[in-house]
Design an enzyme around this catalytic site. Structure first.
Site, PDB file in Angstrom:
ATOM      1  N   SER A 189       0.834  -1.195   0.000  1.00  6.62           N
ATOM      2  CA  SER A 189       0.000   0.000   0.000  1.00  6.62           C
ATOM      3  C   SER A 189       0.878   1.258   0.000  1.00  6.62           C
ATOM      4  O   SER A 189       1.690   1.437  -0.895  1.00  6.62           O
ATOM      5  CB  SER A 189      -0.968  -0.048   1.187  1.00  6.62           C
ATOM      6  OG  SER A 189      -2.007   0.889   1.045  1.00  6.62           O
ATOM      7  N   GLU A 323      -8.981  -5.544  -4.544  1.00 12.43           N
ATOM      8  CA  GLU A 323      -8.400  -4.607  -3.576  1.00 12.43           C
ATOM      9  C   GLU A 323      -9.466  -3.855  -2.781  1.00 12.43           C
ATOM     10  O   GLU A 323      -9.422  -3.750  -1.560  1.00 12.43           O
ATOM     11  CB  GLU A 323      -7.531  -3.581  -4.314  1.00 12.43           C
ATOM     12  CG  GLU A 323      -6.271  -4.128  -4.929  1.00 12.43           C
ATOM     13  CD  GLU A 323      -5.138  -4.273  -3.947  1.00 12.43           C
ATOM     14  OE1 GLU A 323      -5.323  -3.948  -2.756  1.00 12.43           O
ATOM     15  OE2 GLU A 323      -4.063  -4.720  -4.372  1.00 12.43           O
ATOM     16  N   HIS A 439      -7.689  -5.817  -0.250  1.00  9.70           N
ATOM     17  CA  HIS A 439      -6.484  -5.034   0.039  1.00  9.70           C
ATOM     18  C   HIS A 439      -5.885  -5.459   1.382  1.00  9.70           C
ATOM     19  O   HIS A 439      -6.604  -5.623   2.369  1.00  9.70           O
ATOM     20  CB  HIS A 439      -6.852  -3.546   0.086  1.00  9.70           C
ATOM     21  CG  HIS A 439      -5.682  -2.624   0.222  1.00  9.70           C
ATOM     22  ND1 HIS A 439      -4.763  -2.429  -0.770  1.00  9.70           N
ATOM     23  CD2 HIS A 439      -5.278  -1.830   1.260  1.00  9.70           C
ATOM     24  CE1 HIS A 439      -3.855  -1.551  -0.380  1.00  9.70           C
ATOM     25  NE2 HIS A 439      -4.146  -1.179   0.857  1.00  9.70           N
TER      26      HIS A 439
END
Length: 542
Positions: A189, A323, A439
């Protein structure tokens, strides 16, 4: 193993401890090592200074304090301590002759949350493959990414913290059994976007030999900040200092309690930002050039990529198959608003280039592409996940890989699609019925923590999935090739702009081409029409 190992580094002696791994073996653990001077007082917001030496033996037994921050899971402010520039080293050998591959992890958390601590990032899974793991803290949000456009505060202090940590590793890791000429940086991320920033910055050249980017690049829609000076003055106003003098503002901001500088993201967003994009506003910035000041970068990463000005090392780059499952609860709350105002579906990068009527047209096209004639609602969650994933992660990763390919370095692309009880975030959100992998769910296959220990010990399938993913990552760290042999029954070929090969990390592993082809084509057309760099297609086929 020596119960209390002592290692000498340039600053002095460090005493570590023994860390018992889940497979029954042990490693040496050195936690809370200061890699820079405390960035406090007049050093607040500034690039970090090298650590000072100490006398005696420094106890590296416990993690150092975390940076003051907004906890994204509890929605609470964590006081922490701005004296937070510490790193942790886990190794099975302290012999310099062993030259173990080194993996340095940069944590995510939207540049406003997180740390390198073992509560989330335990070393058990990676160390079974005989590598060294280093995890780091860096300054977050305002403390790490304030930019006043003056020599004293040119921005990117958080990235410069990471840079200082990499210099520390390069200089000292041989004393922990590591190879200073075989360092892989990896992140997830915002940590992945940070890795991408190091691939661009001339200051990072030579400090690492390979890079892995998981779900984030420096050209994603949330990853770079514009109007950073204006944002800084908004911070001052929120805290009670209304001035247009940057030096006066700096003096004021260096005087307030550090914890008051956390969670300001939600108080300084513009009306447009409250509806368009993610709540991430204190991020890396393009620095102005100043005499006698080293810039992390003073050109936009997109321009550097397009020009081929990158640090040429092999990379792994990819994302999870779904995600934005993480974003669905908030998106559903705003469904009615988005149905009436689809213009806010348009990424910031495009919206800043076009007149409002064209932005509205783009928004309507985006909605129609993903939903047809339907409206946003809970029944459309899988389509909404695709839309948000493409906007924030998928297109950016594909575009980065395409542009980086000009470097002629090996690029290994992947889509992560594991599905097991380790997919904790998807489960916690109560969205297990949605397709794909959420995610950050890959983190539970790479790092051990208290939430996954029982699952790992009790489920053979979990252990097998963990082994496969960590084997791919550590193979790459060792050899620059994730599948140097046939032990994983797959030959992961490098991506090129022509073959567009990638690995589907699922059961079983599978090679495929042209990831998310139709969706990437759609976004390509939008970026092309907006006059922005895009992925050039060959016979309209990605």
């Amino acid at each position: 193993m020596t119960r209390n190992p002592v290692v000498g580094i340039i600053q002095g002696k460090l005493k570590g401890s023994i860390y018992n791994l889940l497979d029954g073996s042990s490693c040496y653990s050195f936690k809370g090592i200061p890699y820079a001077q405390p960035p406090t007082g007049k050093l607040r917001f500034k690039a970090p200074l090298p650590p000072k030496p100490w006398t005696g033996v420094y106890e590296a037994i416990k993690h150092g304090p975390v940076c003051p921050q907004y906890d994204m899971f509890t929605s609470e402010v964590v006081k922490g301590d701005e004296n937070c520039l510490f790193l942790n080293v886990y190794t099975k050998s302290l012999s310099p002759e062993d030259k173990l591959p080194v993996m340095v992890f940069i944590h995510g958390g939207a540049y406003m949350s997180g740390s390198g601590n073992a509560a989330m990032y335990g070393p058990d899974y990676l160390l079974q493959h005989d590598v060294i793991l280093v995890t780091i803290n860096y300054r977050l949000e305002v403390l790490g990414f304030l930019n006043l456009d003056i020599p004293e505060v040119p921005g990117n202090a958080g990235l410069k913290d990471q840079l200082a940590a990499l210099k520390w590793v390069k200089t000292n890791i041989s004393n922990f059994g590591g190879d200073p000429n075989n360092i892989t940086i990896f992140g997830e991320s915002a940590g992945s976007a940070s890795v991408a920033c190091h691939l661009i910055s001339p200051l990072s050249k030579g400090l690492f030999n390979k890079a892995i980017m998981q779900s984030g690049t420096c050209i994603d829609d949330w990853a770079m900040c514009g109007d950073s000076k204006l944002r800084a003055f908004q911070v001052g106003k929120v805290l009670g200092k209304d001035t247009d003098n940057p030096h006066e503002l700096l003096e004021f901001l260096q005087s307030v309690p550090a914890v008051d500088l956390a969670a300001l993201t939600f108080k300084v967003r513009s009306d447009d930002e409250k509806h368009r994009g993610l709540p991430i506003v204190f991020t890396p910035t393009v620095e102005k050039k100043f005499d006698n000041v080293e810039s992390f970068f003073n050109v936009h990463p997109l321009d550097a990529l397009a020009a081929g000005n990158v640090n040429k090392v092999p990379i792994v780059i990819g994302y999870n198959s779904a995600e934005s499952i993480l974003m669905i609860p908030d998106f559903i709350k705003k469904a009615e608003f988005n149905n009436k105002n689809p213009k806010y579906l348009v990424p910031k990068e495009i919206s800043h280039k076009l007149p409002e009527e064209k932005v509205t047209e783009f928004g309507e096209r985006i909605k129609k592409f993903y939903l047809g004639d339907k409206d946003f609602c809970e029944e459309q969650n899988n389509a909404q996940v695709d839309l948000l994933s493409d906007k924030y992660f998928t297109y950016g990763a594909n575009r980065f890989a395409y542009l980086f390919a000009a470097s002629e370095q090996p690029i290994y692309k992947y889509i992560f699609n594991y599905n097991s009880d380790l997919n904790l975030l998807k489960t916690i959100l109560g969205l297990s019925d949605l397709n794909g992998t959420c995610h950050a769910d890959e983190l539970f296959y790479l790092f051990s923590n208290s939430s996954t220990k029982v699952l790992y010990n009790e489920q053979k399938k979990v252990r097998e999935l963990v082994f496969t993913l960590t084997k791919l990552w550590t193979n790459f760290a060792k050899t620059s090739n994730p599948t140097p042999d046939q032990s994983l029954n797959v030959n992961w070929k490098p991506y090129t702009a022509f073959n567009k090969d990638y690995l589907r990390i699922e059961e079983p592993l599978a090679i495929a081409q042209a990831a998310n082809n139709e969706r990437i084509e759609f976004w390509n057309k939008l970026y092309c029409e907006a006059g922005l760099p895009y992925i050039a297609t060959r016979k309209s086929n990605l």
